[in-house]
Design a protein around this motif. Structure first.
Motif, PDB file in Angstrom:
ATOM      1  N   ASP A  82      27.847  36.749  46.671  1.00 43.10           N
ATOM      2  CA  ASP A  82      28.521  37.760  46.726  1.00 43.10           C
ATOM      3  C   ASP A  82      27.536  39.192  46.874  1.00 43.10           C
ATOM      4  O   ASP A  82      26.867  39.564  46.664  1.00 43.10           O
ATOM      5  N   PRO A 121      31.429  44.700  45.047  1.00 43.67           N
ATOM      6  CA  PRO A 121      31.807  44.808  45.272  1.00 43.67           C
ATOM      7  C   PRO A 121      32.832  46.057  46.377  1.00 43.67           C
ATOM      8  O   PRO A 121      31.431  46.476  46.599  1.00 43.67           O
ATOM      9  N   ALA A 181      38.187  45.083  48.395  1.00 41.72           N
ATOM     10  CA  ALA A 181      37.481  43.419  47.701  1.00 41.72           C
ATOM     11  C   ALA A 181      36.872  43.718  46.710  1.00 41.72           C
ATOM     12  O   ALA A 181      35.363  43.660  46.805  1.00 41.72           O
ATOM     13  N   VAL A 236      35.560  38.567  39.824  1.00 41.07           N
ATOM     14  CA  VAL A 236      34.727  37.350  39.742  1.00 41.07           C
ATOM     15  C   VAL A 236      34.345  36.483  39.222  1.00 41.07           C
ATOM     16  O   VAL A 236      34.087  36.666  37.444  1.00 41.07           O
ATOM     17  N   VAL A 256      30.020  31.539  42.145  1.00 38.09           N
ATOM     18  CA  VAL A 256      31.237  32.650  41.937  1.00 38.09           C
ATOM     19  C   VAL A 256      31.943  31.244  42.702  1.00 38.09           C
ATOM     20  O   VAL A 256      32.466  30.488  43.408  1.00 38.09           O
ATOM     21  N   THR A 277      35.735  31.796  41.798  1.00 41.82           N
ATOM     22  CA  THR A 277      37.218  32.190  42.106  1.00 41.82           C
ATOM     23  C   THR A 277      36.777  34.174  42.581  1.00 41.82           C
ATOM     24  O   THR A 277      35.843  34.705  41.889  1.00 41.82           O
ATOM     25  N   TYR A 278      37.799  35.330  42.500  1.00 43.59           N
ATOM     26  CA  TYR A 278      38.529  36.034  42.475  1.00 43.59           C
ATOM     27  C   TYR A 278      39.462  36.718  42.484  1.00 43.59           C
ATOM     28  O   TYR A 278      40.878  35.762  42.831  1.00 43.59           O
ATOM     29  N   THR A 279      39.442  37.479  41.498  1.00 42.97           N
ATOM     30  CA  THR A 279      40.970  38.176  41.157  1.00 42.97           C
ATOM     31  C   THR A 279      41.457  39.251  41.802  1.00 42.97           C
ATOM     32  O   THR A 279      40.496  40.671  42.484  1.00 42.97           O
ATOM     33  N   ASP A 297      43.997  44.970  48.375  1.00 41.04           N
ATOM     34  CA  ASP A 297      43.281  43.927  48.399  1.00 41.04           C
ATOM     35  C   ASP A 297      43.441  42.859  50.341  1.00 41.04           C
ATOM     36  O   ASP A 297      44.598  43.209  49.901  1.00 41.04           O
ATOM     37  N   ILE A 318      37.871  41.061  51.321  1.00 40.05           N
ATOM     38  CA  ILE A 318      37.277  39.478  50.552  1.00 40.05           C
ATOM     39  C   ILE A 318      36.420  38.957  51.169  1.00 40.05           C
ATOM     40  O   ILE A 318      35.308  38.249  51.014  1.00 40.05           O
ATOM     41  N   ARG A 366      33.135  39.884  51.946  1.00 40.42           N
ATOM     42  CA  ARG A 366      32.263  40.181  50.489  1.00 40.42           C
ATOM     43  C   ARG A 366      31.599  38.950  49.859  1.00 40.42           C
ATOM     44  O   ARG A 366      30.800  39.419  50.293  1.00 40.42           O
ATOM     45  N   PHE A 367      32.569  37.697  50.843  1.00 33.68           N
ATOM     46  CA  PHE A 367      31.498  36.582  50.320  1.00 33.68           C
ATOM     47  C   PHE A 367      31.543  35.714  51.293  1.00 33.68           C
ATOM     48  O   PHE A 367      30.627  34.927  51.356  1.00 33.68           O
TER      49      PHE A 367
END
Length: 249
Positions: A104, A107, A111, A115, A123, A125-127, A132, A137, A140-141
C-alpha cells in the motif's frame, strides 16, 4: 504508461509485433513471457540470447528489466512506476491468487479509499470511493494487471461502496465470472453471469439462504461439470462464508 491490454479470466488479448491475437486461458503455449500490459513476447532461444550480445540478461534471457511474477509469467519491473516487483493477479481454472502480499503506497487521486487488513496487517480489501479508477487502485497497490481486479470481483464496473477483494487466497476456490470452466462453444454467458452477480450480492450480505436459493434455482445447472458445481454446493451446505465470500467476491 497507459495500459494497452488486460489479462482477464478465460481469455486474454496479447500483442505480438503490433498484432492482436486471442489466447486462452491466459496466454497461448507459444508464449512464456508476459509484459505488464498483457503484451506477450516469444521466449528467446539460447541461440538468440547468445547472438544478441548486448546488455545484461538474467536466466530468462529477457534482461534485468523483467521480473518473475509466478506461473511462468515475466513482466516488466517498475510498472506501475516505482514498483520494483509488481503484483499480478493470477486466474486458474477454479482459483485466483496473487504472487505476493500487496504494497500500500498510500492514498492518491482516484484511489484514496480505506483498506481492509487481516490480523497480520496484510492488505486484503479496498473500499471504492466516488470517481475511483481501477488503474489508480492498481498503481496504489503495485498491481500490474489492474483491470483483473474487476474480474476478480465479478463485476464490469466498480461502484462507490464496493468492498473489492485485492488479495485472493490461493488455497480457496474462486468461481470464474464470464463463463464456467469447460464451457463449450456457443455457451450462453448472460444467464450464468447474472447468477454469479446475484451470488456476489448475497455473499456480501452474508445471506446464506439467498445464496442457496440462487444456486439451486439459477446457477447449479449452468456448470458443464457437476464436480465444479459441487464445490459450491459443499461450501453452501457447510455454511462456509469465508470460502463463499472469495468464490463470489
Amino acid at each position: 504508461m497507459k495500459k494497452a491490454a488486460a489479462i482477464a479470466s478465460g481469455v486474454s488479448i496479447v500483442v505480438v509485433g503490433g498484432l492482436f491475437a486471442l489466447a486462452a486461458p491466459a496466454v497461448s503455449a507459444a508464449f512464456t513471457h508476459v509484459t505488464s500490459i498483457g503484451a506477450a513476447v516469444p521466449a528467446p532461444s539460447p541461440t538468440e540470447t547468445a547472438a544478441s550480445g548486448a546488455g545484461e540478461t538474467d536466466a530468462t534471457g529477457l534482461g534485468e528489466g523483467y521480473v518473475d511474477v509466478g506461473n511462468g509469467l515475466m513482466i516488466r519491473r517498475n510498472d506501475p512506476e516505482g514498483c520494483d516487483i509488481p503484483r499480478w493477479i493470477h486466474f486458474g481454472r477454479m482459483s485466483a491468487s496473487l504472487n505476493d502480499d500487496l504494497i500500500d503506497r498510500g492514498p492518491r487521486e482516484l484511489a484514496a479509499g480505506p483498506v481492509g487488513v487481516d490480523d497480520d496487517g496484510v492488505v486484503m480489501t479496498y473500499t471504492v470511493e466516488p470517481g475511483d479508477s481501477l488503474y489508480a487502485i492498481g498503481d496504489r497497490f503495485c498491481i500490474a494487471n489492474p483491470l483483473s481486479i474487476a474480474d476478480l470481483n465479478h463485476t464490469r464496473v466498480i461502484q462507490p461502496g464496493d468492498v473489492l477483494l485485492l488479495h485472493p487466497d490461493g488455497s480457496l476456490p474462486w468461481i470464474p465470472y464470464f463463463s464456467p470452466p469447460d464451457a463449450p462453444g456457443g455457451y450462453q454467458q448472460i444467464p450464468y453471469q447474472r447468477a454469479i452477480e446475484a451470488m456476489r450480492v448475497a455473499a456480501h450480505a452474508d445471506d446464506l439462504d439467498e445464496m442457496r436459493s440462487i444456486f439451486r434455482d439459477d446457477l447449479a445447472g449452468l456448470f458443464p461439470s457437476a464436480d465444479d458445481a459441487d464445490v459450491i454446493a459443499r461450501a453452501l451446505d457447510a455454511g462456509d462464508l469465508a470460502a463463499l465470500r472469495q468464490m463470489f467476491a
